[in-house]
Structure formats: C-alpha cells, structure tokens
Design a protein around this motif. Structure first.
Motif, PDB file in Angstrom:
ATOM      1  N   ALA A 186      -6.162   2.981  -2.617  1.00 54.48           N
ATOM      2  CA  ALA A 186      -5.142   3.530  -1.717  1.00 54.48           C
ATOM      3  C   ALA A 186      -4.679   4.901  -2.189  1.00 54.48           C
ATOM      4  CB  ALA A 186      -3.955   2.575  -1.630  1.00 54.48           C
ATOM      5  N   ILE A 187      -4.471   5.046  -3.483  1.00 47.42           N
ATOM      6  CA  ILE A 187      -3.997   6.314  -4.042  1.00 47.42           C
ATOM      7  C   ILE A 187      -5.082   7.387  -3.958  1.00 47.42           C
ATOM      8  CG2 ILE A 187      -3.130   7.434  -6.127  1.00 47.42           C
ATOM      9  CD1 ILE A 187      -2.161   4.489  -6.922  1.00 47.42           C
ATOM     10  N   MET A 188      -6.322   6.996  -4.213  1.00 46.74           N
ATOM     11  CA  MET A 188      -7.426   7.952  -4.167  1.00 46.74           C
ATOM     12  C   MET A 188      -7.714   8.444  -2.752  1.00 46.74           C
ATOM     13  SD  MET A 188     -10.154   6.299  -6.889  1.00 46.74           S
ATOM     14  CE  MET A 188     -11.364   7.591  -6.543  1.00 46.74           C
ATOM     15  N   ALA A 189      -7.244   7.713  -1.745  1.00 44.27           N
ATOM     16  CA  ALA A 189      -7.521   8.095  -0.355  1.00 44.27           C
ATOM     17  C   ALA A 189      -6.971   9.468  -0.015  1.00 44.27           C
ATOM     18  CB  ALA A 189      -6.954   7.045   0.601  1.00 44.27           C
ATOM     19  N   GLY A 190      -5.803   9.805  -0.575  1.00 50.96           N
ATOM     20  CA  GLY A 190      -5.213  11.109  -0.252  1.00 50.96           C
ATOM     21  C   GLY A 190      -4.231  11.591  -1.284  1.00 50.96           C
ATOM     22  N   GLY A 191      -4.141  10.851  -2.387  1.00 54.93           N
ATOM     23  CA  GLY A 191      -3.179  11.205  -3.418  1.00 54.93           C
ATOM     24  C   GLY A 191      -1.939  10.338  -3.346  1.00 54.93           C
ATOM     25  N   ASN A 192      -1.034  10.531  -4.295  1.00 56.10           N
ATOM     26  CA  ASN A 192       0.208   9.761  -4.298  1.00 56.10           C
ATOM     27  C   ASN A 192       1.164  10.283  -3.220  1.00 56.10           C
ATOM     28  OD1 ASN A 192       1.717  11.997  -5.358  1.00 56.10           O
ATOM     29  ND2 ASN A 192       1.164  11.410  -7.458  1.00 56.10           N
ATOM     30  N   TYR A 193       2.334   9.676  -3.134  1.00 52.69           N
ATOM     31  CA  TYR A 193       3.296  10.047  -2.085  1.00 52.69           C
ATOM     32  C   TYR A 193       3.616  11.541  -2.129  1.00 52.69           C
ATOM     33  CZ  TYR A 193       7.610  10.332   0.617  1.00 52.69           C
ATOM     34  OH  TYR A 193       8.568  10.699   1.532  1.00 52.69           O
ATOM     35  N   GLY A 194       3.893  12.059  -3.321  1.00 54.69           N
ATOM     36  CA  GLY A 194       4.239  13.476  -3.442  1.00 54.69           C
ATOM     37  C   GLY A 194       3.098  14.395  -3.046  1.00 54.69           C
ATOM     38  N   GLU A 195       1.885  13.999  -3.394  1.00 58.45           N
ATOM     39  CA  GLU A 195       0.723  14.815  -3.013  1.00 58.45           C
ATOM     40  C   GLU A 195       0.552  14.845  -1.504  1.00 58.45           C
ATOM     41  OE1 GLU A 195      -2.746  14.684  -6.154  1.00 58.45           O
ATOM     42  OE2 GLU A 195      -1.925  12.662  -5.930  1.00 58.45           O
ATOM     43  N   SER A 200       0.847  -1.199   0.000  1.00 55.01           N
ATOM     44  CA  SER A 200       0.000   0.000   0.000  1.00 55.01           C
ATOM     45  C   SER A 200       0.882   1.249   0.000  1.00 55.01           C
ATOM     46  CB  SER A 200      -0.935   0.001   1.212  1.00 55.01           C
ATOM     47  OG  SER A 200      -1.861  -1.067   1.149  1.00 55.01           O
ATOM     48  N   LEU A 201       1.934   1.229   0.830  1.00 52.28           N
ATOM     49  CA  LEU A 201       2.892   2.343   0.829  1.00 52.28           C
ATOM     50  C   LEU A 201       3.606   2.418  -0.514  1.00 52.28           C
ATOM     51  CD1 LEU A 201       4.541   4.592   2.175  1.00 52.28           C
ATOM     52  CD2 LEU A 201       6.027   2.816   3.150  1.00 52.28           C
ATOM     53  N   ASN A 202       4.038   1.273  -1.046  1.00 56.23           N
ATOM     54  CA  ASN A 202       4.723   1.263  -2.343  1.00 56.23           C
ATOM     55  C   ASN A 202       3.827   1.788  -3.461  1.00 56.23           C
ATOM     56  OD1 ASN A 202       7.119   0.227  -1.331  1.00 56.23           O
ATOM     57  ND2 ASN A 202       6.616  -1.899  -1.799  1.00 56.23           N
ATOM     58  N   ALA A 203       2.524   1.540  -3.339  1.00 57.44           N
ATOM     59  CA  ALA A 203       1.598   2.026  -4.363  1.00 57.44           C
ATOM     60  C   ALA A 203       1.611   3.550  -4.428  1.00 57.44           C
ATOM     61  CB  ALA A 203       0.182   1.519  -4.077  1.00 57.44           C
ATOM     62  N   LEU A 204       1.683   4.199  -3.268  1.00 58.73           N
ATOM     63  CA  LEU A 204       1.723   5.661  -3.231  1.00 58.73           C
ATOM     64  C   LEU A 204       3.010   6.184  -3.870  1.00 58.73           C
ATOM     65  CD1 LEU A 204       0.423   6.334   0.413  1.00 58.73           C
ATOM     66  CD2 LEU A 204      -0.900   5.947  -1.687  1.00 58.73           C
ATOM     67  N   VAL A 205       4.112   5.496  -3.589  1.00 62.60           N
ATOM     68  CA  VAL A 205       5.411   5.896  -4.128  1.00 62.60           C
ATOM     69  C   VAL A 205       5.453   5.696  -5.640  1.00 62.60           C
ATOM     70  CG1 VAL A 205       7.880   5.361  -4.129  1.00 62.60           C
ATOM     71  CG2 VAL A 205       6.625   5.472  -1.961  1.00 62.60           C
ATOM     72  N   THR A 206       5.020   4.524  -6.084  1.00 61.06           N
ATOM     73  CA  THR A 206       5.038   4.221  -7.511  1.00 61.06           C
ATOM     74  C   THR A 206       4.092   5.123  -8.284  1.00 61.06           C
ATOM     75  OG1 THR A 206       5.715   1.921  -7.206  1.00 61.06           O
ATOM     76  CG2 THR A 206       4.511   2.428  -9.218  1.00 61.06           C
TER      77      THR A 206
END
Length: 338
Positions: A295-304, A242-248
C-alpha cells in the motif's frame, strides 16, 4: 417531497445492505480489480490525464487499497461519480469503495448506511470570487448569484450562512466541478462555493488564477474521507487500515525511498509490524504479510501523496494545516499497529 426523500434514503440503504452481504473482499480478489468511485474530475484529487490515466490525492488512496489487496496498484477501475450518483453507485455495488472528497456526516453514516473508514483531508467550505468584484468577505455577498453543486453538504451550509448573516443569494445549481468552472468563468454566477481545497484545485486550472480570490471565511467542517457500505466489516477494516498504513508510515519515517531497506527488518517493532516482518497483522485482515508495504509503495506515505498532488509546491498550493501529523500540531493520526 418528504416521502420521496425518505423513499430515496431507504432505497439506498436497502441497496447497501444487499451489496454488503456479498463479501466485498472476496469479490475484489476474485475479480482481480478494485472498482473505486471518484469525482468526475478535480485536479490534484482525482482527474484523468490526456491518456485516460487517473492521478491525484484520492486516487492514491484507491491505488493503496488495490495494492494492499491485490499486490498491484494499477488493478483499479476508476468510476467517475457526481454528487448525485456517488451514493447509489456505492450502495448498489457498482463500486467497492468511494474516495471522492466526500464529507462524513451523521445522515450519510446512519441513514444512508455507509461506513466512513477515516479522514484523509480535513476541510471546510469556502467561497471564490473574481478579484474585480472588490469583495473581501463573504458577508459582502448580499444578492449574489452562487454556483453550487447539487447533492452536497454545501447547499445547506450556504443557506445557513446567508440566513445567519441576514443576506440573500440566488443559487445556480450545477452537477460537476467542470460545469461549475464553466459557469463561473462565463459569469453565470458571481461566486463559486465548495470545499476550500476544491476551490484551490479549480482555481489552479484557470488561465489567470491570480484574477480570482478565495475569501477568508470557512463556514463549515468538512471531514473528507473514503467510505464503504455498512454491514461488511471485513472490507471496511481493509480500507480503513490501508489508509492508516499511509498515515503511520509518515509518522514512523517510512517512505517510498527507504521502504525496501526497512522491510528487511529494523529495531522498531511497530515498523516491523507495519511492514510485515513481525506479527500476523496481514493474516488478521485476510491479506498477505506485506499488504501495508504494498500500500505504501503504491504512491508513498500520506505526506508524500499530499505533497505530490496538492501540496505547497504544486499549482494547488495547499499547506498541511489541520492535515499535518498530530506530532506537528495537526489532526492526522492513526491508531497503533499492534
């Protein structure tokens, strides 16, 4: 003293082994809610607003996991923990994961039996002092009183730094960031030391932040990230990826603004695998095909998440630095989704 420390470590390890055997992923699904351990309050990372709604960079990781597993980023019970209580809460099963600016160390991994699933912020310990002290280096702090949170890596780091520089200090033990802030502003200590990001977050809440300075020395490596119990690899995989998904997502240009369009299918196979339109990655995790999309839609990607909560345009004002993507000279990097 040594016996009590060893017994405490064995107790935490024993609790972790028992709790992990239950199968956390199944527990979270059956409960319909993720229990996520966070700090008692650190603006930008994890803090409740006036209505009790939690927000922050670490909170975003919790919400991403909840969205991946349950399809609902709000299905989270945030459990405030201190430096002393956080590991017992995780080991006992009171919380399913800990996302509380916690440093990945050998002893926490091996002796306390926790699995750090990745790093969401590369940090280091720093020092904050009132500008009126006229101090420009931590090496000028001989004889200072220092506020320091108990049960943290900062205690040993502080002792090592002062010993190596042949200077002395008087510790002022505190348990929470709120207590540290109160004591520091009241003049009970000359210096507050913790992770540099925590100092920046704390200073941002001051009435006059410009009257306080972060000294240039960074005296340690503090890789901060979420952790779970040893022995439950299935759950560890869910939180890790889930964390990797935000980073990728950030690396591939998948954002909260374009994810709906990209989820319809693209010419990039890795984007398709990430968002569940190709392959069976969700099935491998025991989740739905759109788990990473959720997971990404929850708050955006890692940078967001970074820019919204702690970035340069926030009162905290942290530059990406080491926390930039590897393609931009930073250390943020995810294994491939394939």
């Amino acid at each position: 003293m040594k016996k009590s420390v060893i017994f405490g470590a064995l107790t935490v390890a024993g609790l972790a082994a028992g709790a992990a055997a239950a199968g956390t992923l199944d527990d979270v699904k059956a409960r319909g809610k993720l229990n996520c351990g966070v700090t008692t309050g650190l603006v930008g990372f994890a803090a409740p607003d006036a209505n009790g709604n939690w927000d922050g960079f670490d909170v975003g990781v919790c919400r991403a996991v909840a969205a991946a597993v349950l399809g609902d980023p709000t299905a989270v019970e945030f459990v405030p923990t201190t430096g002393k209580t956080r590991f017992t809460a995780l080991a006992s099963g009171e919380i399913d994961m800990l996302a509380r600016n916690t440093t990945w160390t050998f002893s926490r991994d091996v002796d306390l039996k926790f699995t750090f699933v990745g790093v969401n912020y590369y940090d280091g310990q720093g020092f904050m002092v009132p500008s009126e002290l006229g101090v420009s280096s931590a090496k000028e702090l001989d004889g200072a009183t220092v506020c320091i949170q108990t049960g943290t890596t900062t205690e040993l780091n502080l002792a090592d730094f002062f010993r190596a520089n042949n200077i002395s200090y008087e510790p002022v033990p505190i348990e929470t960031n709120a207590e540290a802030q109160q004591q520091y502003l009241a003049g009970a200590c000359d210096v507050y030391t913790t992770d540099a990001s925590g100092l920046a977050a704390t200073r941002a809440t001051f009435e006059n932040p410009g009257e306080h300075v972060l000294l240039p020395e960074i005296i340690s490596k503090e890789p901060l990230g979420p952790l779970v119990r040893h022995g439950d690899n299935e759950w560890g995989d869910v939180v890790r990826w889930s964390l990797n998904a935000l980073v990728t997502a950030e690396e591939l240009g998948v954002t909260s603004a374009n994810i709906a369009e990209l989820a319809a299918g693209t010419n990039n196979p890795e984007v398709n695998r990430l968002l569940g339109t190709e392959g069976s990655l969700g099935e491998m995790l025991g989740l739905s095909a759109d788990w990473a999309k959720n997971a990404i839609m929850a708050g955006g990607n890692y940078g967001e998440l970074f820019e919204k909560n702690i970035g340069e345009n926030t009162p905290i004002g942290l530059a990406r630095g080491l926390n930039a993507q590897w393609t931009d000279g930073g250390l943020i990097y995810s294994p491939p989704f394939r």
